[in-house]
Design a protein around this motif. Structure first.
Motif, PDB file in Angstrom:
ATOM      1  N   GLU A 268      42.900  40.234  43.672  1.00 28.99           N
ATOM      2  CA  GLU A 268      42.613  40.687  45.033  1.00 28.99           C
ATOM      3  C   GLU A 268      41.130  40.554  45.340  1.00 28.99           C
ATOM      4  O   GLU A 268      40.280  40.626  44.440  1.00 28.99           O
ATOM      5  CB  GLU A 268      43.018  42.161  45.195  1.00 28.99           C
ATOM      6  CG  GLU A 268      44.474  42.477  44.854  1.00 28.99           C
ATOM      7  CD  GLU A 268      45.424  42.061  45.973  1.00 28.99           C
ATOM      8  OE1 GLU A 268      44.931  41.607  47.024  1.00 28.99           O
ATOM      9  OE2 GLU A 268      46.646  42.180  45.791  1.00 28.99           O
TER      10      GLU A 268
ATOM     11  N   LYS B 215      47.176  41.973  40.001  1.00 28.08           N
ATOM     12  CA  LYS B 215      48.610  42.248  40.065  1.00 28.08           C
ATOM     13  C   LYS B 215      49.289  41.119  39.305  1.00 28.08           C
ATOM     14  O   LYS B 215      48.854  39.963  39.383  1.00 28.08           O
ATOM     15  CB  LYS B 215      49.044  42.237  41.531  1.00 28.08           C
ATOM     16  CG  LYS B 215      50.471  42.633  41.771  1.00 28.08           C
ATOM     17  CD  LYS B 215      50.705  42.743  43.279  1.00 28.08           C
ATOM     18  CE  LYS B 215      52.190  42.539  43.550  1.00 28.08           C
ATOM     19  NZ  LYS B 215      52.487  41.424  44.392  1.00 28.08           N
TER      20      LYS B 215
ATOM     21  N   LYS C 104      40.782  43.919  41.061  1.00 29.15           N
ATOM     22  CA  LYS C 104      42.152  44.415  41.223  1.00 29.15           C
ATOM     23  C   LYS C 104      43.116  43.281  40.941  1.00 29.15           C
ATOM     24  O   LYS C 104      43.059  42.235  41.594  1.00 29.15           O
ATOM     25  CB  LYS C 104      42.351  44.931  42.649  1.00 29.15           C
ATOM     26  CG  LYS C 104      41.693  46.272  42.891  1.00 29.15           C
ATOM     27  CD  LYS C 104      42.146  46.858  44.215  1.00 29.15           C
ATOM     28  CE  LYS C 104      41.569  48.251  44.399  1.00 29.15           C
ATOM     29  NZ  LYS C 104      41.921  48.815  45.723  1.00 29.15           N
TER      30      LYS C 104
END
Lengths: 217, 252
Positions: B81, B59, B57
Protein backbone atom coordinates in the motif's frame (compact mmCIF):
# COMPACT_ATOMS: atom_id res chain seq x y z
CA UNK A 1 25.37 -40.07 26.23
CA UNK A 2 26.40 -41.99 23.14
CA UNK A 3 26.35 -45.73 22.68
CA UNK A 4 29.85 -45.88 21.24
CA UNK A 5 32.93 -43.71 21.44
CA UNK A 6 33.01 -43.73 17.66
CA UNK A 7 29.71 -41.96 17.31
CA UNK A 8 30.86 -38.44 18.00
CA UNK A 9 33.84 -38.42 15.62
CA UNK A 10 31.65 -39.92 12.90
CA UNK A 11 28.96 -37.32 13.46
CA UNK A 12 31.58 -34.63 13.17
CA UNK A 13 32.93 -36.20 10.00
CA UNK A 14 29.41 -36.28 8.59
CA UNK A 15 28.89 -32.61 9.37
CA UNK A 16 32.26 -31.78 7.86
CA UNK A 17 31.49 -33.56 4.61
CA UNK A 18 28.14 -31.83 4.34
CA UNK A 19 29.87 -28.48 4.72
CA UNK A 20 32.34 -29.40 1.97
CA UNK A 21 29.44 -30.17 -0.33
CA UNK A 22 27.84 -26.83 0.52
CA UNK A 23 31.06 -24.95 -0.20
CA UNK A 24 31.46 -26.68 -3.55
CA UNK A 25 27.86 -26.03 -4.56
CA UNK A 26 28.12 -22.40 -3.51
CA UNK A 27 31.31 -21.90 -5.51
CA UNK A 28 29.71 -23.39 -8.62
CA UNK A 29 26.63 -21.23 -8.11
CA UNK A 30 28.82 -18.18 -7.69
CA UNK A 31 30.65 -18.94 -10.94
CA UNK A 32 27.38 -19.28 -12.80
CA UNK A 33 25.90 -16.13 -11.33
CA UNK A 34 28.97 -14.04 -12.13
CA UNK A 35 29.17 -15.29 -15.69
CA UNK A 36 25.50 -14.78 -16.56
CA UNK A 37 26.29 -12.45 -19.43
CA UNK A 38 28.98 -14.70 -20.86
CA UNK A 39 28.71 -17.97 -22.68
CA UNK A 40 29.73 -20.63 -20.23
CA UNK A 41 29.66 -24.30 -21.03
CA UNK A 42 29.57 -26.83 -18.23
CA UNK A 43 32.13 -29.45 -19.14
CA UNK A 44 32.37 -31.70 -16.15
CA UNK A 45 30.82 -31.87 -12.73
CA UNK A 46 31.74 -34.51 -10.27
CA UNK A 47 31.30 -35.07 -6.58
CA UNK A 48 32.90 -38.25 -5.39
CA UNK A 49 32.64 -38.90 -1.70
CA UNK A 50 33.59 -42.55 -1.38
CA UNK A 51 35.02 -42.09 2.06
CA UNK A 52 33.87 -45.47 3.27
CA UNK A 53 35.26 -47.48 0.40
CA UNK A 54 37.61 -50.01 1.97
CA UNK A 55 39.98 -50.24 -0.96
CA UNK A 56 39.92 -46.98 -2.77
CA UNK A 57 38.34 -44.20 -0.81
CA UNK A 58 38.39 -40.61 -1.96
CA UNK A 59 36.54 -37.36 -1.42
CA UNK A 60 36.84 -35.01 -4.36
CA UNK A 61 34.65 -32.35 -5.95
CA UNK A 62 35.46 -31.09 -9.41
CA UNK A 63 33.80 -28.62 -11.74
CA UNK A 64 35.26 -27.87 -15.16
CA UNK A 65 33.76 -25.19 -17.36
CA UNK A 66 34.63 -23.51 -20.57
CA UNK A 67 34.50 -19.77 -21.00
CA UNK A 68 35.82 -17.83 -23.98
CA UNK A 69 37.35 -20.98 -25.36
CA UNK A 70 39.38 -21.78 -22.28
CA UNK A 71 38.92 -24.30 -19.55
CA UNK A 72 38.81 -23.33 -15.94
CA UNK A 73 38.16 -25.61 -13.07
CA UNK A 74 37.83 -25.76 -9.36
CA UNK A 75 38.60 -28.83 -7.33
CA UNK A 76 38.20 -29.58 -3.67
CA UNK A 77 40.55 -32.34 -2.64
CA UNK A 78 39.51 -33.54 0.78
CA UNK A 79 40.87 -37.07 0.61
CA UNK A 80 43.17 -38.22 -2.19
CA UNK A 81 42.27 -41.47 -3.88
CA UNK A 82 44.11 -44.41 -2.35
CA UNK A 83 45.11 -45.83 -5.73
CA UNK A 84 46.83 -42.64 -6.68
CA UNK A 85 48.81 -42.63 -3.47
CA UNK A 86 49.80 -46.26 -3.83
CA UNK A 87 51.28 -45.61 -7.23
CA UNK A 88 54.17 -43.33 -7.77
CA UNK A 89 53.11 -40.11 -6.09
CA UNK A 90 56.50 -38.75 -5.17
CA UNK A 91 55.95 -35.42 -6.87
CA UNK A 92 52.55 -34.93 -5.26
CA UNK A 93 53.97 -35.79 -1.87
CA UNK A 94 56.75 -33.31 -2.49
CA UNK A 95 54.14 -30.62 -3.17
CA UNK A 96 52.34 -31.58 0.05
CA UNK A 97 55.63 -31.37 1.93
CA UNK A 98 56.31 -27.94 0.48
CA UNK A 99 52.83 -26.76 1.50
CA UNK A 100 52.87 -28.58 4.82
CA UNK A 101 49.85 -30.68 3.88
CA UNK A 102 48.88 -34.19 4.74
CA UNK A 103 49.02 -36.08 1.41
CA UNK A 104 46.15 -38.38 2.33
CA UNK A 105 43.78 -35.70 3.58
CA UNK A 106 45.13 -32.49 2.05
CA UNK A 107 41.95 -30.42 2.54
CA UNK A 108 42.91 -28.44 -0.51
CA UNK A 109 41.02 -26.06 -2.74
CA UNK A 110 42.55 -25.76 -6.20
CA UNK A 111 41.38 -23.44 -8.91
CA UNK A 112 42.86 -23.40 -12.32
CA UNK A 113 42.92 -21.70 -15.67
CA UNK A 114 44.20 -24.07 -18.31
CA UNK A 115 45.66 -22.70 -21.50
CA UNK A 116 46.12 -25.39 -24.07
CA UNK A 117 43.27 -25.76 -26.52
CA UNK A 118 43.25 -29.24 -27.86
CA UNK A 119 39.70 -30.16 -28.67
CA UNK A 120 36.52 -30.69 -26.76
CA UNK A 121 37.59 -33.60 -24.63
CA UNK A 122 38.04 -33.25 -20.94
CA UNK A 123 40.21 -35.14 -18.54
CA UNK A 124 39.20 -35.41 -14.98
CA UNK A 125 42.84 -35.97 -14.09
CA UNK A 126 43.75 -32.43 -15.14
CA UNK A 127 42.78 -31.10 -11.75
CA UNK A 128 44.86 -33.66 -9.90
CA UNK A 129 47.72 -33.06 -12.31
CA UNK A 130 47.97 -29.44 -11.25
CA UNK A 131 49.26 -30.59 -7.87
CA UNK A 132 51.28 -33.34 -9.55
CA UNK A 133 48.91 -36.10 -8.53
CA UNK A 134 47.87 -38.84 -10.93
CA UNK A 135 50.91 -38.39 -13.16
CA UNK A 136 52.43 -41.49 -14.74
CA UNK A 137 56.07 -42.19 -14.22
CA UNK A 138 57.09 -41.48 -17.78
CA UNK A 139 60.02 -39.53 -19.04
CA UNK A 140 57.98 -37.49 -21.48
CA UNK A 141 55.73 -36.20 -18.70
CA UNK A 142 57.67 -33.45 -17.09
CA UNK A 143 55.87 -32.02 -14.09
CA UNK A 144 56.39 -28.62 -12.53
CA UNK A 145 58.85 -28.08 -9.75
CA UNK A 146 57.19 -28.86 -6.40
CA UNK A 147 59.09 -25.98 -4.86
CA UNK A 148 57.24 -23.52 -7.06
CA UNK A 149 53.91 -24.18 -5.33
CA UNK A 150 52.74 -21.67 -2.80
CA UNK A 151 49.62 -20.55 -0.98
CA UNK A 152 47.20 -17.87 -2.11
CA UNK A 153 49.06 -16.64 -5.13
CA UNK A 154 48.85 -17.60 -8.76
CA UNK A 155 51.43 -20.11 -9.88
CA UNK A 156 52.03 -20.98 -13.50
CA UNK A 157 52.81 -24.59 -14.21
CA UNK A 158 54.03 -25.50 -17.64
CA UNK A 159 55.49 -28.50 -19.35
CA UNK A 160 57.64 -28.47 -22.45
CA UNK A 161 55.86 -28.10 -25.75
CA UNK A 162 54.74 -31.39 -27.16
CA UNK A 163 53.95 -32.98 -23.84
CA UNK A 164 51.00 -35.34 -24.02
CA UNK A 165 47.92 -33.12 -23.63
CA UNK A 166 46.17 -35.77 -21.62
CA UNK A 167 47.96 -34.12 -18.75
CA UNK A 168 47.48 -30.61 -17.54
CA UNK A 169 50.61 -29.19 -19.03
CA UNK A 170 50.02 -25.45 -19.00
CA UNK A 171 47.91 -23.66 -16.43
CA UNK A 172 47.80 -20.95 -13.81
CA UNK A 173 46.68 -22.29 -10.48
CA UNK A 174 45.87 -21.00 -7.04
CA UNK A 175 45.79 -23.05 -3.89
CA UNK A 176 43.91 -22.43 -0.68
CA UNK A 177 43.37 -24.36 2.46
CA UNK A 178 39.78 -25.54 2.47
CA UNK A 179 39.31 -24.82 6.15
CA UNK A 180 40.30 -21.19 5.65
CA UNK A 181 36.96 -20.58 3.99
CA UNK A 182 34.78 -19.24 6.75
CA UNK A 183 31.79 -17.65 5.09
CA UNK A 184 30.03 -16.64 1.91
CA UNK A 185 32.27 -13.60 1.46
CA UNK A 186 35.28 -15.89 1.15
CA UNK A 187 33.45 -17.93 -1.43
CA UNK A 188 32.76 -14.77 -3.42
CA UNK A 189 36.46 -13.88 -3.30
CA UNK A 190 37.43 -17.33 -4.56
CA UNK A 191 34.99 -17.11 -7.46
CA UNK A 192 36.38 -13.71 -8.42
CA UNK A 193 39.93 -14.98 -8.23
CA UNK A 194 39.13 -17.98 -10.37
CA UNK A 195 37.44 -15.89 -13.03
CA UNK A 196 40.27 -13.37 -13.00
CA UNK A 197 43.19 -15.77 -13.07
CA UNK A 198 45.61 -14.05 -15.37
CA UNK A 199 47.31 -15.65 -18.32
CA UNK A 200 50.71 -14.49 -17.25
CA UNK A 201 51.50 -14.25 -13.61
CA UNK A 202 54.47 -12.59 -12.04
CA UNK A 203 56.33 -15.69 -11.10
CA UNK A 204 58.85 -17.47 -13.23
CA UNK A 205 57.64 -20.34 -15.30
CA UNK A 206 59.18 -23.33 -13.73
CA UNK A 207 59.64 -26.33 -15.87
CA UNK A 208 60.31 -29.61 -14.35
CA UNK A 209 63.74 -30.90 -14.14
CA UNK A 210 64.83 -33.93 -12.28
CA UNK A 211 67.44 -32.03 -10.34
CA UNK A 212 64.85 -29.86 -8.65
CA UNK A 213 62.72 -32.89 -7.91
CA UNK A 214 65.54 -34.70 -6.23
CA UNK A 215 66.26 -31.59 -4.16
CA UNK A 216 62.71 -31.53 -2.82
CA UNK A 217 62.50 -32.24 0.91
CA UNK B 1 0.27 -24.29 6.58
CA UNK B 2 -2.74 -22.22 7.57
CA UNK B 3 -3.13 -20.55 4.19
CA UNK B 4 -2.76 -23.83 2.31
CA UNK B 5 -5.30 -25.42 4.62
CA UNK B 6 -7.76 -22.57 4.23
CA UNK B 7 -7.55 -22.80 0.47
CA UNK B 8 -7.72 -26.60 0.29
CA UNK B 9 -4.15 -26.94 -0.94
CA UNK B 10 -2.60 -29.23 1.64
CA UNK B 11 -2.29 -32.12 -0.79
CA UNK B 12 0.24 -30.22 -2.90
CA UNK B 13 3.69 -30.18 -1.32
CA UNK B 14 4.75 -27.09 -3.25
CA UNK B 15 1.73 -25.14 -2.06
CA UNK B 16 2.24 -26.23 1.54
CA UNK B 17 5.86 -25.13 1.36
CA UNK B 18 4.96 -21.77 -0.16
CA UNK B 19 2.24 -21.26 2.41
CA UNK B 20 4.56 -22.12 5.29
CA UNK B 21 7.37 -19.87 4.16
CA UNK B 22 5.30 -16.86 3.21
CA UNK B 23 3.04 -17.37 6.20
CA UNK B 24 6.08 -17.04 8.46
CA UNK B 25 7.62 -14.18 6.48
CA UNK B 26 4.35 -12.30 6.65
CA UNK B 27 4.49 -12.42 10.45
CA UNK B 28 7.68 -10.37 10.38
CA UNK B 29 7.60 -6.60 9.93
CA UNK B 30 6.60 -5.72 6.38
CA UNK B 31 9.95 -4.20 5.54
CA UNK B 32 11.60 -7.59 6.05
CA UNK B 33 9.62 -9.33 3.35
CA UNK B 34 10.24 -6.44 0.97
CA UNK B 35 13.91 -6.40 1.87
CA UNK B 36 14.22 -10.06 0.94
CA UNK B 37 12.36 -9.60 -2.33
CA UNK B 38 14.72 -6.80 -3.39
CA UNK B 39 17.33 -9.49 -3.96
CA UNK B 40 15.36 -10.55 -7.03
CA UNK B 41 16.99 -9.85 -10.35
CA UNK B 42 16.32 -10.36 -14.02
CA UNK B 43 18.34 -12.52 -16.38
CA UNK B 44 20.27 -9.32 -17.14
CA UNK B 45 21.03 -8.92 -13.44
CA UNK B 46 18.80 -5.89 -12.98
CA UNK B 47 17.84 -5.83 -9.31
CA UNK B 48 14.25 -5.30 -8.27
CA UNK B 49 13.86 -1.81 -6.87
CA UNK B 50 11.30 -1.36 -4.12
CA UNK B 51 10.95 1.79 -2.11
CA UNK B 52 10.92 0.36 1.39
CA UNK B 53 9.47 2.72 3.97
CA UNK B 54 9.93 2.04 7.67
CA UNK B 55 6.51 0.50 8.24
CA UNK B 56 5.00 -0.50 4.92
CA UNK B 57 1.45 -1.79 4.83
CA UNK B 58 1.31 -5.17 3.17
CA UNK B 59 -1.47 -7.48 2.22
CA UNK B 60 -0.98 -10.99 0.91
CA UNK B 61 -3.40 -13.08 -1.14
CA UNK B 62 -2.64 -16.70 -1.77
CA UNK B 63 -3.64 -18.30 -5.05
CA UNK B 64 -5.68 -15.36 -6.36
CA UNK B 65 -7.44 -15.55 -9.71
CA UNK B 66 -6.22 -13.37 -12.51
CA UNK B 67 -8.75 -13.63 -15.28
CA UNK B 68 -7.30 -11.66 -18.17
CA UNK B 69 -6.39 -12.59 -20.81
CA UNK B 70 -7.18 -16.04 -19.45
CA UNK B 71 -7.57 -17.61 -16.04
CA UNK B 72 -4.30 -18.05 -14.21
CA UNK B 73 -3.48 -18.50 -10.55
CA UNK B 74 -0.13 -17.33 -9.24
CA UNK B 75 0.93 -18.54 -5.81
CA UNK B 76 0.63 -15.18 -4.13
CA UNK B 77 0.13 -11.51 -4.73
CA UNK B 78 1.70 -9.16 -2.26
CA UNK B 79 0.10 -5.74 -2.20
CA UNK B 80 2.27 -2.87 -1.00
CA UNK B 81 0.00 0.00 0.00
CA UNK B 82 1.07 3.55 -0.59
CA UNK B 83 -0.38 6.84 0.69
CA UNK B 84 0.65 8.77 -2.36
CA UNK B 85 0.06 6.41 -5.25
CA UNK B 86 -1.75 3.31 -6.34
CA UNK B 87 -0.66 0.15 -4.55
CA UNK B 88 2.15 -1.92 -6.01
CA UNK B 89 1.45 -5.58 -6.65
CA UNK B 90 4.17 -8.20 -6.46
CA UNK B 91 2.99 -11.31 -8.25
CA UNK B 92 4.88 -14.33 -6.96
CA UNK B 93 5.14 -17.72 -8.61
CA UNK B 94 6.93 -20.27 -6.45
CA UNK B 95 8.38 -23.61 -7.51
CA UNK B 96 10.13 -26.45 -5.76
CA UNK B 97 11.39 -28.74 -8.45
CA UNK B 98 8.51 -28.53 -10.89
CA UNK B 99 8.77 -26.72 -14.18
CA UNK B 100 6.30 -24.12 -15.38
CA UNK B 101 2.93 -25.41 -16.45
CA UNK B 102 2.49 -24.07 -19.94
CA UNK B 103 3.50 -20.44 -20.20
CA UNK B 104 2.74 -19.52 -16.62
CA UNK B 105 5.15 -16.64 -16.32
CA UNK B 106 4.17 -15.11 -19.63
CA UNK B 107 0.49 -15.46 -18.74
CA UNK B 108 0.99 -13.88 -15.32
CA UNK B 109 2.93 -10.99 -16.77
CA UNK B 110 0.27 -10.31 -19.39
CA UNK B 111 -2.49 -10.59 -16.78
CA UNK B 112 -0.62 -8.26 -14.43
CA UNK B 113 -0.07 -5.80 -17.20
CA UNK B 114 -3.79 -5.68 -17.95
CA UNK B 115 -5.00 -5.60 -14.37
CA UNK B 116 -2.32 -3.48 -12.69
CA UNK B 117 -0.69 -1.53 -15.52
CA UNK B 118 2.70 -0.12 -14.51
CA UNK B 119 2.03 -1.00 -10.88
CA UNK B 120 3.18 -4.59 -10.61
CA UNK B 121 6.28 -6.77 -10.73
CA UNK B 122 6.51 -10.50 -11.38
CA UNK B 123 8.84 -12.60 -9.24
CA UNK B 124 9.72 -16.20 -10.03
CA UNK B 125 10.87 -17.93 -6.83
CA UNK B 126 12.43 -21.33 -7.47
CA UNK B 127 14.90 -23.91 -6.25
CA UNK B 128 17.32 -23.37 -9.12
CA UNK B 129 20.76 -22.94 -7.63
CA UNK B 130 21.60 -20.23 -10.15
CA UNK B 131 19.64 -17.97 -12.46
CA UNK B 132 17.57 -19.93 -15.03
CA UNK B 133 18.61 -17.45 -17.67
CA UNK B 134 17.19 -19.16 -20.72
CA UNK B 135 13.83 -19.86 -19.09
CA UNK B 136 13.48 -16.24 -18.00
CA UNK B 137 14.45 -14.94 -21.42
CA UNK B 138 12.02 -17.24 -23.18
CA UNK B 139 9.19 -16.31 -20.84
CA UNK B 140 9.89 -12.61 -21.32
CA UNK B 141 9.85 -13.09 -25.07
CA UNK B 142 6.54 -14.91 -24.94
CA UNK B 143 5.06 -12.31 -22.59
CA UNK B 144 5.66 -9.55 -25.10
CA UNK B 145 7.48 -6.29 -25.40
CA UNK B 146 8.49 -4.65 -22.13
CA UNK B 147 8.10 -7.79 -20.07
CA UNK B 148 10.46 -8.07 -17.16
CA UNK B 149 10.57 -11.12 -14.93
CA UNK B 150 12.55 -11.18 -11.71
CA UNK B 151 13.99 -14.31 -10.20
CA UNK B 152 14.99 -15.40 -6.72
CA UNK B 153 15.71 -18.75 -5.09
CA UNK B 154 15.05 -20.41 -1.78
CA UNK B 155 18.78 -20.56 -1.05
CA UNK B 156 18.80 -16.76 -1.06
CA UNK B 157 16.05 -16.83 1.51
CA UNK B 158 18.13 -19.09 3.71
CA UNK B 159 21.05 -16.68 3.44
CA UNK B 160 18.81 -13.70 4.09
CA UNK B 161 17.33 -15.35 7.18
CA UNK B 162 20.78 -16.20 8.47
CA UNK B 163 21.90 -12.63 7.90
CA UNK B 164 18.89 -11.32 9.83
CA UNK B 165 19.64 -13.66 12.70
CA UNK B 166 23.26 -12.55 12.79
CA UNK B 167 22.52 -8.84 12.54
CA UNK B 168 19.26 -8.70 14.40
CA UNK B 169 20.27 -9.25 18.00
CA UNK B 170 18.02 -6.39 19.04
CA UNK B 171 14.96 -7.87 17.37
CA UNK B 172 12.03 -8.86 19.59
CA UNK B 173 12.05 -12.43 20.82
CA UNK B 174 9.06 -13.37 18.65
CA UNK B 175 10.83 -12.25 15.47
CA UNK B 176 13.92 -14.24 16.37
CA UNK B 177 11.73 -17.26 16.94
CA UNK B 178 10.12 -16.87 13.53
CA UNK B 179 13.48 -16.43 11.83
CA UNK B 180 14.92 -19.42 13.66
CA UNK B 181 12.00 -21.59 12.67
CA UNK B 182 12.28 -20.44 9.07
CA UNK B 183 16.00 -21.20 9.03
CA UNK B 184 15.47 -24.70 10.38
CA UNK B 185 12.64 -25.33 7.96
CA UNK B 186 14.62 -24.22 4.91
CA UNK B 187 17.65 -26.17 6.06
CA UNK B 188 15.57 -29.28 6.57
CA UNK B 189 14.15 -28.90 3.08
CA UNK B 190 17.65 -28.78 1.61
CA UNK B 191 18.01 -25.07 0.92
CA UNK B 192 21.01 -24.55 3.13
CA UNK B 193 24.15 -22.80 1.96
CA UNK B 194 27.55 -22.81 3.60
CA UNK B 195 27.59 -20.71 6.74
CA UNK B 196 30.79 -21.61 8.47
CA UNK B 197 32.54 -24.60 9.95
CA UNK B 198 30.84 -25.71 13.06
CA UNK B 199 32.94 -25.64 16.21
CA UNK B 200 35.24 -28.46 15.51
CA UNK B 201 36.80 -31.00 17.84
CA UNK B 202 40.22 -30.02 16.67
CA UNK B 203 39.46 -26.36 17.29
CA UNK B 204 37.24 -26.45 20.33
CA UNK B 205 37.61 -29.18 22.92
CA UNK B 206 34.40 -31.11 23.41
CA UNK B 207 33.48 -34.32 25.09
CA UNK B 208 36.23 -36.93 25.04
CA UNK B 209 38.80 -34.41 23.91
CA UNK B 210 37.93 -32.02 26.71
CA UNK B 211 37.95 -34.81 29.27
CA UNK B 212 41.33 -36.00 28.16
CA UNK B 213 42.83 -32.55 27.94
CA UNK B 214 41.48 -31.60 31.34
CA UNK B 215 42.91 -34.71 32.89
CA UNK B 216 46.19 -34.22 31.08
CA UNK B 217 46.37 -30.69 32.39
CA UNK B 218 45.66 -31.79 35.92
CA UNK B 219 48.16 -34.58 35.81
CA UNK B 220 50.75 -32.43 34.13
CA UNK B 221 51.31 -34.95 31.36
CA UNK B 222 52.26 -34.16 27.82
CA UNK B 223 49.26 -34.37 25.55
CA UNK B 224 49.59 -37.25 23.14
CA UNK B 225 46.98 -38.86 20.98
CA UNK B 226 43.96 -37.89 23.01
CA UNK B 227 41.60 -39.93 20.84
CA UNK B 228 43.50 -43.17 21.26
CA UNK B 229 44.07 -42.53 24.89
CA UNK B 230 40.43 -41.80 25.54
CA UNK B 231 39.30 -44.90 23.68
CA UNK B 232 41.85 -46.99 25.53
CA UNK B 233 40.49 -45.64 28.78
CA UNK B 234 36.92 -46.42 27.73
CA UNK B 235 37.91 -49.94 26.77
CA UNK B 236 39.74 -50.46 30.06
CA UNK B 237 43.15 -50.91 28.49
CA UNK B 238 44.57 -48.14 30.62
CA UNK B 239 43.19 -46.75 33.87
CA UNK B 240 41.07 -43.63 33.68
CA UNK B 241 42.61 -40.44 35.04
CA UNK B 242 41.96 -39.86 38.76
CA UNK B 243 39.84 -36.79 38.29
CA UNK B 244 37.14 -38.77 36.49
CA UNK B 245 36.64 -40.99 39.51
CA UNK B 246 36.63 -38.04 41.86
CA UNK B 247 34.14 -36.26 39.64
CA UNK B 248 31.70 -39.17 39.54
CA UNK B 249 31.97 -39.83 43.26
CA UNK B 250 31.69 -36.25 44.28
CA UNK B 251 29.60 -34.18 41.87
CA UNK B 252 30.36 -30.98 43.73
Amino acid sequence: VTSSPFVEPLREADAFQKNVFLIFNDIVDGIREKTLSATVIDRHWESSCKVYDSKNSEHVHLYIFEIAGQYRFVQILVKAQDNLLRDSAAQYKAVCAKLNLDPVVPLLLIYVRRFVEDGPWIRRRWANNTVLLDLPNREDIKPADPNSFDWNQPVRIQSPAGTDSQYCEDATIRLRRLTEIHDQNEIGVIVDELLNLAAHVGVPILLADQASLSATP
Amino acid sequence: MIYADLRGKISVAEDVFTSNVFGLLFLLPGRDLLDFLTFSHTSRRERLFLRVVSEPKLKIDFWPYLTCPRVCIPDAILTVESRTSAPLRLIIEAKIGAAQTGDQLADYWRAGNIRYPNRFELIYLTDHRSTPKRELEESETRAGAGAKIYWLNWYSLFQWVQQQLSDGLSRPYSEKQILGLLKNYLSDKGYQTFLTWRPWASLMPTSYRRKYMCSADQLGVVRGSYVHRYFDQRLGKIPPPPYVLQHSENPS
